[in-house]
Design an enzyme around this catalytic site. Structure first.
Site, PDB file in Angstrom:
ATOM      1  N   GLU A 199       4.473   8.421  -4.194  1.00 41.52           N
ATOM      2  CA  GLU A 199       5.289   7.942  -3.078  1.00 41.52           C
ATOM      3  C   GLU A 199       6.299   6.895  -3.535  1.00 41.52           C
ATOM      4  OE1 GLU A 199       2.623   6.942   0.165  1.00 41.52           O
ATOM      5  OE2 GLU A 199       2.153   9.063   0.428  1.00 41.52           O
ATOM      6  N   GLU A 224       0.897  -1.166   0.000  1.00 40.56           N
ATOM      7  CA  GLU A 224       0.000   0.000   0.000  1.00 40.56           C
ATOM      8  C   GLU A 224       0.920   1.197   0.000  1.00 40.56           C
ATOM      9  OE1 GLU A 224      -1.172   2.892   0.782  1.00 40.56           O
ATOM     10  OE2 GLU A 224      -2.743   2.667   2.299  1.00 40.56           O
TER      11      GLU A 224
HETATM   12  N1  SAH Z   1       0.814  -1.197   4.967  1.00 42.43           N
HETATM   13  C1  SAH Z   1       0.319  -0.289   5.985  1.00 42.43           C
HETATM   14  C2  SAH Z   1       0.988   1.081   5.927  1.00 42.43           C
HETATM   15  C3  SAH Z   1       0.957   1.782   4.587  1.00 42.43           C
HETATM   16  S1  SAH Z   1       1.739   3.347   4.604  1.00 42.43           S
HETATM   17  C4  SAH Z   1      -1.175  -0.193   5.868  1.00 42.43           C
HETATM   18  O1  SAH Z   1      -1.683  -0.488   4.783  1.00 42.43           O
HETATM   19  O2  SAH Z   1      -1.865   0.207   6.818  1.00 42.43           O
HETATM   20  C5  SAH Z   1       3.148   3.058   3.639  1.00 42.43           C
HETATM   21  C6  SAH Z   1       4.383   2.699   4.474  1.00 42.43           C
HETATM   22  O3  SAH Z   1       5.359   2.242   3.567  1.00 42.43           O
HETATM   23  C7  SAH Z   1       5.027   3.840   5.211  1.00 42.43           C
HETATM   24  O4  SAH Z   1       5.176   3.441   6.549  1.00 42.43           O
HETATM   25  C8  SAH Z   1       6.398   4.033   4.548  1.00 42.43           C
HETATM   26  O5  SAH Z   1       7.389   4.381   5.484  1.00 42.43           O
HETATM   27  C9  SAH Z   1       6.660   2.676   3.958  1.00 42.43           C
HETATM   28  N2  SAH Z   1       7.453   2.575   2.718  1.00 42.43           N
HETATM   29  C10 SAH Z   1       7.215   3.207   1.559  1.00 42.43           C
HETATM   30  N3  SAH Z   1       8.042   2.779   0.585  1.00 42.43           N
HETATM   31  C11 SAH Z   1       8.809   1.810   1.138  1.00 42.43           C
HETATM   32  C12 SAH Z   1       9.841   0.977   0.623  1.00 42.43           C
HETATM   33  N4  SAH Z   1      10.194   1.023  -0.648  1.00 42.43           N
HETATM   34  N5  SAH Z   1      10.443   0.123   1.473  1.00 42.43           N
HETATM   35  C13 SAH Z   1      10.054   0.047   2.778  1.00 42.43           C
HETATM   36  N6  SAH Z   1       9.084   0.809   3.306  1.00 42.43           N
HETATM   37  C14 SAH Z   1       8.454   1.683   2.499  1.00 42.43           C
END
Ligand code: SAH
Length: 692
Positions: free
Chosen positions: A153, A144
């Site tokens: 993002e 996500e």
């Molecule tokens: N999966 C959770 C949070 C989603 S928010 C849910 O659905 O509730 C997205 C998260 O991904 C954030 O905490 C951000 O720090 C992390 N993130 C984004 N890109 C990333 C990457 N390439 N590797 C590791 N973490 C990542």
């Protein structure tokens, strides 16, 4: 370790670097994060769970072990869903350390420690192999990583890497696919966020029209996304010129390319008009069949009853480089260009007799470079500021007030950023108004003045107020000091009180009978119940059966990191609320006098007059330009008995969320909320405290 945080000082109007403990940055990040909002997004959570269950079953049906890679695990939610759905093992990757730590705790508390391994790394750093972070490649990819623009993002490079190194060929992906939709519209309101409209001024010697410079007319603007709560845009504020069209989609179960590319669709306007804006949103299909669909479609596309409110995903407004008149039924090509992180659009008319086969020819015309502002106006004025400058009602108030105070021999100085007031003052008779901006791309005002033959009519003083010298003013005293006030560094409404500090700094140059416009400002406060915004600061507790209270506690800690909680800026036209108390003027600031040495404070109580949940207080400024003429940066109107509010559409208001919500029920014995508000004249900040 110390970190340095940039913050505008409202007493000097300039950026300062403050030394903060290392915790500060991440507390800010957590306190203002969208995690809470995501956990409250029921529609999203339910559909992810359904999609994950379906993917795990498909893998199991093939007789394989289900190995999940969850990139960006946050609280660990999606991994816990996978484990509950029967996955054999989950690798939960999270780059943000405090979140990864929280995920470890949450996973443990929910009893999944043996099934979920939290890895505190960026996914591109993750290794696979007997000694690696992952024993083997995963066959289910869950993520996500989307923002309102879908790819902002970094979802594309992350997927590209994951398919190359972290997952098996033919893996299942949840979501399976994302699709981006667009609709062409005409909207004076939204177009006013990109272009400066001519300003009409009734002067003594006839009507004057202020026109933007030609560089501005053709400027593509800035590439940053304009994301808004489109559901708050009434249908009377735009005209749809096309049907909803599918622009492009991405299949996440196959290798993904992040390199710049473009997509083109043919479209026929359903109505003639001026094509100005491309509205866009996306949906995700959680499974290959498309049966589990989560959509950001706005109200006119989707029945209102099915709308899920969310703030972490909204809708996008894209501005075409130029306004294009289009005819109903004519053939158009709309092109979406994208790089790794952003999307932009342009529109072309099909040439006479052209069909699909000629499309190749068009390829040469596609501009793959992202929009870059050439006129500098889009760097100086953000979109709401464009809207504000284009607000004719507001301009009229300033003209009316200026007319009252200006004389032909007025020595007029304007202190405000990127303001049109000096031009208005000139048209209204001031001989040679001067201006000071706290922000300095002077090329813009200069181009602007040139386009209107005002180069030698308005003087730009390149000095900070405290460094103003008599020679800047040709040894004259200022008889009229004006300001909107507006400063680009302001975050909260009262930060524009920098005008007062600047006025104090130039005191020595003011004539004894100086007129200051605005003559004063006042801070107003009202207790409200939000329709939805409360969710972003509200604990979640249990999310789809998983205990995420650790996350709630973490957010609460971060919010309380400073002894006194802070108000935060929100554009409330996007976030409906109803008033529970009357609006109350709580502080006034007298610009005819210098900023006093002592603090300004007030205490009192307001009664809750309506039934509802008190989520917080909203605060805003009103400026008193001249006798009987005021402009509000907050409440414009309270429309009916229910207390529905109409907010200034160009400004952000300050929202102070209460730590606990109270329900007011009995109106015969109204509940009182007591408040204490303190304006520290040394720092320019306002601290407040409320007791329910
Ligand atoms: N999966 C959770 C949070 C989603 S928010 C849910 O659905 O509730 C997205 C998260 O991904 C954030 O905490 C951000 O720090 C992390 N993130 C984004 N890109 C990333 C990457 N390439 N590797 C590791 N973490 C990542």
């Amino acid at each position: 370790m110390k970190t340095f945080c940039g913050r505008a000082n409202p007493t000097t109007g300039s950026m300062e670097w403050l030394e903060e403990g290392e915790d500060y940055d991440y507390h800010q990040e957590i306190a203002r994060s969208r995690y809470a909002d995501m956990l409250h997004d029921k529609d999203r959570n339910v559909k992810y769970y359904q999609g994950i269950r379906a993917a795990v079953s498909r893998v199991k049906e093939r007789g394989e072990k289900a190995i999940v890679l969850d990139i960006g695990t946050g609280t660990g939610l999606l991994s816990m869903m996978a484990a509950s759905a029967g996955a054999d093992f989950c690798y939960a990757i999270e780059v943000f350390k405090p979140m990864a730590n929280a995920a470890v705790k949450i996973v443990e508390k929910n009893g999944f420690s043996d099934k979920i391994k939290v890895i505190n790394k960026h996914s591109t750093e993750v290794t696979v192999g007997p000694d690696g972070d992952m024993q083997c490649r995963a066959n289910i990819l869950v993520t996500e990583l989307f923002d309102t623009e879908l790819i902002g993002e970094g979802a594309l490079p992350t997927y590209e890497h994951a398919h190359k190194y972290l997952v098996q060929e033919g893996c299942e992906a949840v979501p399976h696919r994302a699709t981006v939709y667009v609709q062409l519209v005409e909207s004076k309101r939204m177009w006013s966020w990109k272009k400066l409209f001519p300003v009409h001024v009734e002067a003594e010697d006839g009507e004057k029209i202020l026109v933007p410079p030609s560089e501005m007319e053709n400027c593509p603007g800035v590439p940053s996304v304009c994301d808004i709560q489109l559901n708050q845009m009434p249908s009377s504020d735009f005209t749809t010129l096309s049907d909803v069209v599918t622009m492009f989609s991405v299949d996440f179960s196959k290798p993904v390319q992040s390199a710049s590319t473009y997509y083109r669709v043919q479209l026929e306007p359903v109505k003639s008009g001026k094509a100005q804006i491309v509205l866009s949103w996306w949906d995700i299909d959680m499974d290959p069949s498309g049966m589990i669909n989560c959509t950001m479609a706005p109200y006119w596309v989707k029945p209102t009853s099915a709308l899920q409110w969310r703030d972490h995903w909204m809708q996008c407004v894209y501005f075409l480089p130029n306004e294009e008149p289009v005819l109903q039924g004519e053939k158009l090509y709309l092109t979406a260009c994208r790089d790794e992180y952003s999307v932009w659009y342009h529109l072309q008319k099909a040439r006479e007799g052209e069909d699909k086969a000629d499309e190749e020819e068009h390829k040469a015309d596609v501009h793959v470079e992202s929009p870059v502002c050439r006129c500098r106006a889009h760097l100086l004025w953000n979109r709401p500021r464009f809207g504000e400058l284009n607000d004719q009602n507001r301009t009229r108030q300033y003209i009316k007030s200026l007319r009252k105070v200006l004389k032909t021999d007025s020595v007029c100085l304007c202190i405000s950023d990127g303001s049109l007031l000096p031009v208005l003052a000139h048209y209204l008779g001031a001989k040679q108004p001067s201006r000071i901006d706290s922000y300095h791309p002077h090329e813009l005002p200069q181009a602007f003045f040139k386009a209107n033959h005002l180069e030698d009519k308005i003087k730009i003083i390149e000095a900070r107020p405290e460094l103003l010298k008599p020679s800047h003013l040709e040894d004259k005293k200022i008889s009229v000091l004006v300001g909107e006030p507006f400063f680009t560094t302001s975050l909260l409404p009262w930060h524009n009180l920098y005008f007062w500090y600047a006025r104090t700094a130039v005191s020595a140059h003011l004539a004894s009978n100086v007129t200051v416009l605005p003559q004063s400002a006042s801070l107003h406060m009202m207790i409200v119940e939000f329709q939805d915004l409360w969710r972003i600061r509200s604990p979640c507790g249990i999310c789809e059966g998983f205990d995420v209270q650790t996350m709630d506690d973490m957010i609460k800690d971060s919010l309380n990191f400073r002894e006194s909680k802070e108000a935060e800026p929100h554009p409330l036209w996007e976030y409906p609320c109803k008033s529970l108390s009357d609006p109350r003027e709580v502080l006034t600031f007298d610009f005819t006098k210098a900023v006093p040495q002592h603090c300004l404070s007030t205490e009192g109580s307001v009664n809750l007059l309506r039934k509802g949940r008190s989520h917080g207080a909203v605060l805003w400024m009103e400026y008193h330009l001249a006798a009987d003429i005021s402009v509000s940066t907050g409440l414009m109107q309270m429309s009916n008995e229910k207390g529905n509010c109409e907010w200034n559409p160009h400004c952000k208001q300050a929202v102070y969320f209460f730590s606990s919500v109270i329900e007011s029920e009995i109106l015969s014995d109204p509940t009182a909320v007591t408040y204490a508000i303190n304006f520290d004249t040394k720092t320019g900040e306002i601290a407040m405290d409320f007791k329910l």
